[in-house]
Design an enzyme around this catalytic site. Structure first.
Site, PDB file in Angstrom:
ATOM      1  CB  CYS A   1     -31.440  37.201  54.709  1.00  0.00           C
ATOM      2  SG  CYS A   1     -30.210  38.362  54.140  1.00  0.00           S
TER       3      CYS A   1
ATOM      4  CB  CYS B   1     -30.474   8.177  57.499  1.00  0.00           C
ATOM      5  SG  CYS B   1     -29.755   8.572  55.896  1.00  0.00           S
TER       6      CYS B   1
ATOM      7  CG  HIS C   1     -22.731   6.541  55.010  1.00  0.00           C
ATOM      8  ND1 HIS C   1     -23.010   6.170  53.707  1.00  0.00           N
ATOM      9  CD2 HIS C   1     -23.927   6.713  55.616  1.00  0.00           C
ATOM     10  CE1 HIS C   1     -24.329   6.149  53.541  1.00  0.00           C
ATOM     11  NE2 HIS C   1     -24.907   6.467  54.685  1.00  0.00           N
TER      12      HIS C   1
ATOM     13  CB  CYS D   1     -33.171  37.721  48.027  1.00  0.00           C
ATOM     14  SG  CYS D   1     -34.326  36.827  49.065  1.00  0.00           S
TER      15      CYS D   1
END
Lengths: 146, 252
Positions: B105, B213, B172, B66
């Site tokens: 990538c 969650c 939330h 990278c």
């Protein structure tokens, strides 16, 4: 206004639940469930323990209750002090069984709703949250909050 | 019964957040945890950033790395570009998360086999890359082709799930600033992720947090990298547009 809810008894058809107790039908009328679930007798002392227990009722995660030995009460729901004087046993029972029948938008879980109506329940939790006996114990405790 | 249910469904699209301005979960942390997040030497998430940096510089199957294209410390990567993820990808015909971009990538330029979603190596790389954009405001454009994914993520956010039969929206949006047990509910934003979680003592990806969650609500979680969680990620990032990227944030 009159609502009549009677729910079928087909939970026993679900294999994983076979060992669990069968889901009992109940009827709500005038925003109350007059008859105890399964005709069971509640016990207020057991109810108090269920209300405080993280695994079972866990009511104190949202409601302030006169259970001082547990310091971590939530504040998002109305305190339940005196609720036994405001509401009858039948009205309390409906609120524990399925508050959504009073307020469809509520955050409060339905503690005795037909599990066939859950959306994506975890397979370990495809039952009612509380047993019928536990619901009656909780109601017996709430009635003492005067 | 039908009537009550229908009323509930009809109300859903109207249910808007109870807050006007997004506030980062950072504001809800005790001072000590805020200090830990701010201090690069104290922040345990920095180990993951370092591991990600090592992978960033390591040669892949064809000898490229990278770093070969983007610079040893990632200085060739554009902070503003990072903050725009997930973006719409014509090649995928849908959203592309930063996580997927890194995986693509590796495959295209390092000739590596693609890794499965949320494999530790990818989480480390994502943490490294997102950390490069620390402080940059999240800036996800959902006005164009990403709109359908934003909408389905939003619908999922408002769907009741599991035995507890609550939705993300309940905690939330509706009950922010109030206490659930000993925890003050925050707005549930995504800007700290991947974040170091004190509960697990490790870095958690955003999709890992979603699974948590779901488990809390006693629901069957979707898979990491699933269409559902990617749509939820699109919605969440856009919902928190303008919040600074905090990766690696510290959260409970």
């Amino acid at each position: 206004m009159k609502y009549l809810f009677s729910l079928p008894l087909f939970c026993c058809l679900l294999a994983p639940l076979a060992a669990q107790e069968a889901y009992l039908p109940w009827r709500a009328e005038n925003f109350a469930i007059a008859a105890p679930l399964g005709g069971l007798q509640g016990d207020a002392a057991r109810g108090r323990a269920i209300v405080a227990s993280r695994e079972r009722g866990n009511c104190i995660s949202c409601h302030l209750l006169p259970i001082p030995e547990h310091p971590m009460h939530g504040t998002l729901a109305p305190p339940l002090f005196g609720v036994g004087a405001r509401l009858s046993a039948g009205e309390l029972r409906l609120r524990v069984v399925d508050e959504k029948l009073i307020n469809p938008e509520t955050i409060m879980p339905a503690f005795y709703r037909d599990p066939a109506r859950y959306h994506r329940p975890h397979p370990d939790h495809a039952t009612t949250i509380l047993t019928a006996q536990e619901v009656e114990d909780v109601v017996a405790y709430l009635v003492t909050l005067r | 019964m039908r009537r009550v249910l229908l009323a509930a469904i009809a109300l859903l699209p109207l249910a808007a957040p109870a807050w006007e301005q997004p506030v980062s979960g950072y504001a809800y942390l005790p001072e000590q945890m805020q200090a830990m997040q701010d201090d690069e030497f104290e922040n345990p998430g920095m180990y993951t950033v370092e591991d990600g940096g090592t992978l960033f510089r390591a040669p892949g199957y064809n000898g490229n790395s990278c770093a070969g294209c983007h610079g040893d410390n990632g200085s060739g990567l554009d902070r503003k570009g990072i903050a725009r993820y997930p973006v719409y990808s014509t090649r995928h015909g849908g959203p592309l998360t930063l996580h997927q971009r890194i995986n693509d990538c590796r495959e295209q330029h390092l000739d590596e086999f693609p890794l499965t979603y949320d494999e530790p190596e990818l989480i480390k790389l994502e943490t490294f890359v997102r950390h490069l954009a620390r402080g940059e405001p999240v800036n996800v454009d959902v006005s164009g082709p990403l709109k359908p994914w934003y909408d389905s993520g939003k619908a999922l956010y408002h769907t009741r799930i599991g035995q507890l039969d609550m939705s993300c929206h309940h905690c939330h949006d509706r009950y922010v600033d109030l206490k659930l047990r000993d925890q003050v509910l925050n707005q549930g934003h995504s800007n700290a992720f991947p974040a170091h979680r004190l509960l697990t003592g490790g870095v958690s990806s955003l999709h890992g947090k979603f699974r948590d969650c779901y488990a809390t609500l006693r629901a069957l979680p979707y898979e990491v990298g699933s269409e559902e969680f990617i749509a939820l990620e699109v919605y969440l990032h856009a919902r928190g547009n303008g919040l600074p990227i905090e990766t690696p944030g510290i959260r409970r």
